[in-house]
Motif scaffolding. Structure first.
Motif, PDB file in Angstrom:
ATOM      1  N   TYR A 141      85.996 105.629  43.441  1.00  0.00           N
ATOM      2  CA  TYR A 141      85.794 106.577  42.494  1.00  0.00           C
ATOM      3  C   TYR A 141      84.807 105.949  41.474  1.00  0.00           C
ATOM      4  O   TYR A 141      84.513 104.733  41.327  1.00  0.00           O
ATOM      5  CB  TYR A 141      87.413 106.978  41.732  1.00  0.00           C
ATOM      6  CG  TYR A 141      87.997 105.828  41.288  1.00  0.00           C
ATOM      7  CD1 TYR A 141      87.799 105.377  40.132  1.00  0.00           C
ATOM      8  CD2 TYR A 141      88.919 105.139  42.175  1.00  0.00           C
ATOM      9  CE1 TYR A 141      88.634 104.109  39.618  1.00  0.00           C
ATOM     10  CE2 TYR A 141      89.572 104.105  41.805  1.00  0.00           C
ATOM     11  CZ  TYR A 141      89.411 103.591  40.473  1.00  0.00           C
ATOM     12  OH  TYR A 141      89.871 102.395  40.047  1.00  0.00           O
ATOM     13  N   VAL A 142      84.482 106.966  40.430  1.00  0.00           N
ATOM     14  CA  VAL A 142      83.727 106.271  39.273  1.00  0.00           C
ATOM     15  C   VAL A 142      84.586 106.737  37.826  1.00  0.00           C
ATOM     16  O   VAL A 142      85.453 107.851  37.929  1.00  0.00           O
ATOM     17  CB  VAL A 142      82.405 106.779  38.932  1.00  0.00           C
ATOM     18  CG1 VAL A 142      81.304 106.519  39.940  1.00  0.00           C
ATOM     19  CG2 VAL A 142      82.432 108.543  38.861  1.00  0.00           C
ATOM     20  N   THR A 143      84.586 106.160  36.883  1.00  0.00           N
ATOM     21  CA  THR A 143      85.309 106.571  35.759  1.00  0.00           C
ATOM     22  C   THR A 143      84.428 106.736  34.502  1.00  0.00           C
ATOM     23  O   THR A 143      83.419 106.046  34.352  1.00  0.00           O
ATOM     24  CB  THR A 143      86.152 105.131  35.393  1.00  0.00           C
ATOM     25  OG1 THR A 143      87.047 104.756  36.481  1.00  0.00           O
ATOM     26  CG2 THR A 143      87.307 105.426  34.114  1.00  0.00           C
ATOM     27  N   TYR A 144      84.490 107.930  34.006  1.00  0.00           N
ATOM     28  CA  TYR A 144      83.891 108.465  32.632  1.00  0.00           C
ATOM     29  C   TYR A 144      84.834 108.551  31.697  1.00  0.00           C
ATOM     30  O   TYR A 144      85.854 109.187  31.762  1.00  0.00           O
ATOM     31  CB  TYR A 144      83.258 109.900  33.073  1.00  0.00           C
ATOM     32  CG  TYR A 144      81.852 109.588  33.676  1.00  0.00           C
ATOM     33  CD1 TYR A 144      80.764 110.017  32.846  1.00  0.00           C
ATOM     34  CD2 TYR A 144      81.626 109.300  34.901  1.00  0.00           C
ATOM     35  CE1 TYR A 144      79.568 109.908  33.181  1.00  0.00           C
ATOM     36  CE2 TYR A 144      80.406 109.317  35.508  1.00  0.00           C
ATOM     37  CZ  TYR A 144      79.296 109.803  34.578  1.00  0.00           C
ATOM     38  OH  TYR A 144      77.879 109.550  35.004  1.00  0.00           O
ATOM     39  N   SER A 145      84.190 107.945  30.433  1.00  0.00           N
ATOM     40  CA  SER A 145      84.842 108.301  29.260  1.00  0.00           C
ATOM     41  C   SER A 145      84.293 109.547  28.553  1.00  0.00           C
ATOM     42  O   SER A 145      82.877 109.704  28.476  1.00  0.00           O
ATOM     43  CB  SER A 145      84.868 106.910  28.414  1.00  0.00           C
ATOM     44  OG  SER A 145      83.340 106.989  27.933  1.00  0.00           O
ATOM     45  N   VAL A 146      85.148 110.283  27.921  1.00  0.00           N
ATOM     46  CA  VAL A 146      84.555 111.493  27.187  1.00  0.00           C
ATOM     47  C   VAL A 146      85.151 111.232  25.813  1.00  0.00           C
ATOM     48  O   VAL A 146      86.482 111.195  25.518  1.00  0.00           O
ATOM     49  CB  VAL A 146      85.345 112.734  27.663  1.00  0.00           C
ATOM     50  CG1 VAL A 146      84.713 113.842  26.839  1.00  0.00           C
ATOM     51  CG2 VAL A 146      84.812 112.830  28.970  1.00  0.00           C
ATOM     52  N   GLU A 147      84.245 111.114  24.601  1.00  0.00           N
ATOM     53  CA  GLU A 147      84.686 110.741  23.352  1.00  0.00           C
ATOM     54  C   GLU A 147      84.029 111.565  22.382  1.00  0.00           C
ATOM     55  O   GLU A 147      82.784 111.962  22.507  1.00  0.00           O
ATOM     56  CB  GLU A 147      84.489 109.305  22.891  1.00  0.00           C
ATOM     57  CG  GLU A 147      85.129 108.233  23.950  1.00  0.00           C
ATOM     58  CD  GLU A 147      84.762 106.720  23.567  1.00  0.00           C
ATOM     59  OE1 GLU A 147      84.098 106.379  22.526  1.00  0.00           O
ATOM     60  OE2 GLU A 147      85.492 106.080  23.952  1.00  0.00           O
ATOM     61  N   SER A 148      84.779 112.160  21.136  1.00  0.00           N
ATOM     62  CA  SER A 148      84.053 112.736  20.341  1.00  0.00           C
ATOM     63  C   SER A 148      84.521 112.182  18.675  1.00  0.00           C
ATOM     64  O   SER A 148      85.653 111.639  18.687  1.00  0.00           O
ATOM     65  CB  SER A 148      83.990 114.098  20.271  1.00  0.00           C
ATOM     66  OG  SER A 148      85.711 114.415  20.141  1.00  0.00           O
ATOM     67  N   TYR A 149      83.688 112.349  17.662  1.00  0.00           N
ATOM     68  CA  TYR A 149      84.231 112.273  16.326  1.00  0.00           C
ATOM     69  C   TYR A 149      83.610 113.113  15.519  1.00  0.00           C
ATOM     70  O   TYR A 149      82.284 113.497  15.842  1.00  0.00           O
ATOM     71  CB  TYR A 149      83.689 110.856  16.057  1.00  0.00           C
ATOM     72  CG  TYR A 149      83.771 110.673  14.471  1.00  0.00           C
ATOM     73  CD1 TYR A 149      85.137 110.116  13.689  1.00  0.00           C
ATOM     74  CD2 TYR A 149      82.883 110.736  13.641  1.00  0.00           C
ATOM     75  CE1 TYR A 149      85.164 109.904  12.665  1.00  0.00           C
ATOM     76  CE2 TYR A 149      82.810 110.346  12.152  1.00  0.00           C
ATOM     77  CZ  TYR A 149      84.091 110.103  11.655  1.00  0.00           C
ATOM     78  OH  TYR A 149      84.422 109.888  10.257  1.00  0.00           O
TER      79      TYR A 149
END
Length: 276
Positions: A141-149
């Protein structure tokens, strides 16, 4: 309000993708590393700052297509226009393989939406940042981060942070890592994880004492709305601001070692870490 909109929207789309998966393509993916192109939109002036970025894979295999679909869904769900515009417009409908065009589309949406807002009493420029980045790449698997500010004045901005495992070779989002039927049994581990997090911030508490600091019902710590994600050393839990505690506690984050948490994990997650 912004945090709640992002939390509900991103988790809903992530769960939906985890259930439906992506269409398989002939020649499907493999356990090879996922090659990506880092693309970015940025516009800053006296009124606003908008930055949108993503790690977009190339290729026509199932994995690349699945990740691009995921990125488009995430950028749409947490876009500034979706959160604040009465008519935010459709999601990007072009070719997701053109990562630059996709990112530019959502970035321009944000700029246009912020410009349309009232800046009369703004003490500082409005700000919005969104990113979908590859964190890790493993054979399974790959791991993705989803971030917002987002900052629209006031005492502080609002932040959201989610992380997902995307399975090879299908490109499907892993929708669950902890068996929901085991929530009560896993309580001692969750309480200790929260206590360790709070102690690391400078306030020493025990697992029993930490329950009094949280916004929870019947003394039961729920699982995070965004599924805990697989790491090399254990299962990582991230609770968003206000999800189980006050803003001052920040994003409660901790990792439970596999040797402790495996009895409570889903069969699919166990197979991915070699514990089934």
């Amino acid at each position: 309000m912004m945090r709640k909109i992002l939390l509900d929207a991103v988790v809903t789309i992530g769960a939906m993708m985890g259930m439906t998966g992506c269409k398989m393509v002939s020649g499907g993916g493999s356990s090879d590393s996922l090659l990506t192109d880092s693309v970015k939109f940025q516009q800053t002036d006296s009124l606003l700052s908008c930055v949108v970025s993503a790690d977009v894979p190339a290729g026509t295999d199932s994995m690349a297509i699945g990740v691009r679909t995921f990125i488009n869904a995430m950028l749409d769900s947490m876009s500034f226009a979706t959160a604040f515009s009465s008519s935010p417009g459709p999601a990007y409908a072009g070719d997701p393989a053109d990562g630059q065009a996709m990112v530019r589309y959502y970035g321009q949406q944000g700029v246009d939406s912020m410009r349309a807002m009232d800046h009369t009493f703004a003490m500082a420029p409005y700000s919005y940042t969104a990113s979908v980045r590859k964190m890790a790449d493993t054979p399974r698997y790959v791991t993705y981060s989803v971030e917002s500010y987002c900052f629209l004045g006031g005492a502080h901005g609002s932040t959201a942070s989610f992380t997902y495992n995307i399975l090879k070779p299908s490109g499907r989002v892993l929708k669950a890592t902890v068996d929901t039927a085991q929530v009560r049994k896993v309580q001692p581990l969750l309480a200790q994880g929260v206590a360790d997090y709070v102690t690391a911030q400078g306030q020493k508490v025990t697992a029993k004492e930490v329950l009094g600091l949280l916004f929870i019902d019947n003394g039961i710590i729920p699982l995070p709305k965004c599924p805990p994600y697989l790491t090399p050393t254990g299962l990582c839990f991230i609770y968003q601001q206000y999800e189980i505690g006050p803003y001052a506690m920040g994003m409660i984050t901790f990792t439970l070692p596999y040797d402790k948490v495996k009895p409570y994990m889903t069969t699919e997650a166990l197979q991915l870490v070699g514990g089934a």
